[in-house]
Structures are given as structure tokens and as C-alpha cells.
Scaffold this motif. Sequence first.
Motif, short mmCIF file in Angstrom:
data_model
loop_
_atom_site.label_atom_id
_atom_site.label_comp_id
_atom_site.label_asym_id
_atom_site.label_seq_id
_atom_site.Cartn_x
_atom_site.Cartn_y
_atom_site.Cartn_z
N ILE A 1 0.85 -1.19 0.00
CA ILE A 1 0.00 0.00 0.00
C ILE A 1 0.88 1.24 0.00
N GLY A 2 0.57 2.18 -0.90
CA GLY A 2 1.35 3.41 -1.01
C GLY A 2 1.07 4.38 0.13
N ASN A 3 1.91 5.40 0.23
CA ASN A 3 1.73 6.41 1.26
C ASN A 3 0.46 7.22 1.00
N PHE A 4 -0.15 7.69 2.07
CA PHE A 4 -1.36 8.49 1.93
C PHE A 4 -1.45 9.53 3.04
N SER A 5 -2.29 10.53 2.81
CA SER A 5 -2.54 11.57 3.81
C SER A 5 -3.97 12.07 3.62
N PHE A 6 -4.82 11.76 4.58
CA PHE A 6 -6.22 12.18 4.53
C PHE A 6 -6.62 12.80 5.87
N ILE A 7 -7.85 13.26 5.96
CA ILE A 7 -8.36 13.88 7.19
C ILE A 7 -9.51 13.03 7.73
N ASN A 8 -9.46 12.73 9.01
CA ASN A 8 -10.50 11.84 9.57
C ASN A 8 -11.68 12.61 10.16
N GLN A 9 -12.57 11.87 10.79
CA GLN A 9 -13.81 12.44 11.33
C GLN A 9 -13.59 13.46 12.43
N ASN A 10 -12.40 13.51 12.98
CA ASN A 10 -12.07 14.46 14.04
C ASN A 10 -11.19 15.61 13.55
N GLY A 11 -10.99 15.67 12.22
CA GLY A 11 -10.16 16.73 11.66
C GLY A 11 -8.67 16.46 11.79
N LYS A 12 -8.31 15.24 12.15
CA LYS A 12 -6.91 14.87 12.30
C LYS A 12 -6.37 14.33 10.99
N ILE A 13 -5.12 14.69 10.66
CA ILE A 13 -4.47 14.15 9.47
C ILE A 13 -4.04 12.71 9.76
N ILE A 14 -4.49 11.80 8.90
CA ILE A 14 -4.18 10.37 9.04
C ILE A 14 -3.26 9.97 7.90
N THR A 15 -2.13 9.37 8.25
CA THR A 15 -1.16 8.93 7.25
C THR A 15 -0.81 7.46 7.48
N THR B 1 -14.10 7.87 2.03
CA THR B 1 -15.27 8.31 1.30
C THR B 1 -14.92 8.49 -0.18
N VAL B 2 -15.85 8.12 -1.04
CA VAL B 2 -15.64 8.32 -2.48
C VAL B 2 -16.35 9.59 -2.96
N THR B 3 -17.00 10.30 -2.03
CA THR B 3 -17.61 11.59 -2.37
C THR B 3 -17.10 12.65 -1.39
N PRO B 4 -15.81 12.96 -1.45
CA PRO B 4 -15.25 13.92 -0.49
C PRO B 4 -15.84 15.31 -0.60
N GLU B 5 -16.41 15.64 -1.76
CA GLU B 5 -17.04 16.95 -1.91
C GLU B 5 -18.31 17.06 -1.06
N ILE B 6 -18.87 15.93 -0.67
CA ILE B 6 -20.05 15.90 0.19
C ILE B 6 -19.67 15.56 1.63
N ASP B 7 -18.79 14.60 1.78
CA ASP B 7 -18.44 14.08 3.10
C ASP B 7 -17.31 14.89 3.74
N SER B 8 -17.67 16.05 4.25
CA SER B 8 -16.72 16.91 4.97
C SER B 8 -16.46 16.31 6.35
N VAL B 9 -15.56 16.91 7.09
CA VAL B 9 -15.24 16.43 8.44
C VAL B 9 -16.49 16.42 9.33
N PRO B 10 -17.28 17.50 9.39
CA PRO B 10 -18.48 17.45 10.23
C PRO B 10 -19.47 16.36 9.81
N VAL B 11 -19.60 16.13 8.50
CA VAL B 11 -20.50 15.08 8.01
C VAL B 11 -19.99 13.71 8.45
N LEU B 12 -18.69 13.50 8.32
CA LEU B 12 -18.11 12.22 8.74
C LEU B 12 -18.26 12.02 10.25
N LYS B 13 -18.11 13.09 11.02
CA LYS B 13 -18.23 12.99 12.47
C LYS B 13 -19.65 12.61 12.86
N LYS B 14 -20.62 13.23 12.23
CA LYS B 14 -22.02 12.92 12.51
C LYS B 14 -22.31 11.46 12.18
N TYR B 15 -21.79 11.02 11.06
CA TYR B 15 -21.98 9.64 10.62
C TYR B 15 -21.30 8.68 11.60
#
Length: 224
Positions: free
Chosen positions: A62-76, A124-138
Motif C-alpha cells: 500500500i502506497g503512502n497516503f494523507s487524509f483527514i479523519n472524522q475528528n479533523g486529524k491528518i491520518i497517514t 469516502t468516495v464523495t469527499p465533496e459531500i463528506d466533509s469532516v463534520p459530516v463524517l463525524k455525525k456519521y
Amino acid sequence: MLPFIKKYRILIGTFIVFSIITITLFYNVLKPSKALPIYNPADVNPELVDSTMQYVEKYHTIGNFSFINQNGKIITQKDYEGKIYVADFFFTTCGSICPKMTANMVDVQKAILNNPKVMLLSHTVTPEIDSVPVLKKYALAKGVVDSKWNLVTGDKKDIYSLARKSYLAVKLGKPDELYDMVHTENFVLVDAQKRVRGFYDGTKKEEIKRLIDDINWLCENDKK
């Protein structure tokens, strides 16, 4: 016959015990041992793999990655270093297979909750919809345990690239939109060396049982 048995009962008993032990040992030696494959791009359906990777036959990780999780933390990758983990792809507004997948991933979370070797990662495959607050609620609605399970969002191209170049799990999207991913039911098992070890239908309970069994096997046996 009875006096004979009485006379040699110790010898007969010893022979029976010896026979049982011998048969058991032979069975254990001859019984096929469980093993999980190590998947490379050349081993899976080419539709699920980026064209630049389709004929790679070994050493895939698996290659390197950097995303943002449901708490606004950068996950790598560092957050998953040395961990066995299960990855999948979803979106919060999905009304078809996602509810089943999420419910089944919750079952996986329950199974690994007290196992420090194992984590979960949902993209998420729809990051334009699934913002951090949306992910947190989910996450709150579904019972996500933050220490075990990250729901991540980020650049759509990066998510798409990781899905097809690393996890080997997502088909091409619409021809007129390169990074429009077709949703997948695949749960992907990744070992502590960042290698793909299994694919599972995240909508099926029997597949989830197989996944949990394979996780436990990796935790106990995989020394490669």
C-alpha cells in the motif's frame, strides 16, 4: 477371552492410547495448514487495477497516503505502521450497499476492539459531500470508536489513485469523469507489512466471519 483381557489390560490400554496419539499426530501433519495469499496487481481482476500497475507480479504494498479523519486529524501511513487493518470505500449518502457494509464493519470493530494489532480505515468516495463534520455525525450515529476506526476524506484524485493503485479494489468510473469512482463492496485486508492479504464482500455476513477468522490468523501466525 476375558481372562486374557484382564491379564494384558495394561498392555492393551497402552496400545490403544499410543494408537490414538499416533493417529492424531499423523492427522495434524497431513492436514493442510491455513495460509493467506499475498495479492499483487497481476493476481486480481484487471478492471480493479490502474493500467500502470496491472502486470506487477510481486512486492506490491500500500502506497503512502494523507487524509483527514472524522475528528479533523491528518491520518497517514504512520498511523497504521505495523498494524493489520481493513480498508473499504463508502459514502455517507449511499442508500444501497453502504448501510450493510457499515453495519458489518461495526461487527468487525467489535471483534477487534481489544486487539491493539488491528485497525479499520474507511475512505469516502464523495469527499465533496463528506466533509469532516459530516463524517463525524456519521461516525457518532454508527458507533465508530475513534481509536480503532478512521473515516477519512481528502482529495478525490488521491482517494481514487489509492483505491486502484494500492488496494486494487475499485473499477473505473464514468468515461467522462476520470475520478468518478464506481462504488465497491470490497473490504480489503492489509497485513503489518502493508501487503494485501484478502478481499471480502462487505455486504455478506459469511464473508465477515471469514474476514474476522483471517484477521485472527494473521495476528497469531503471520511472521513473514
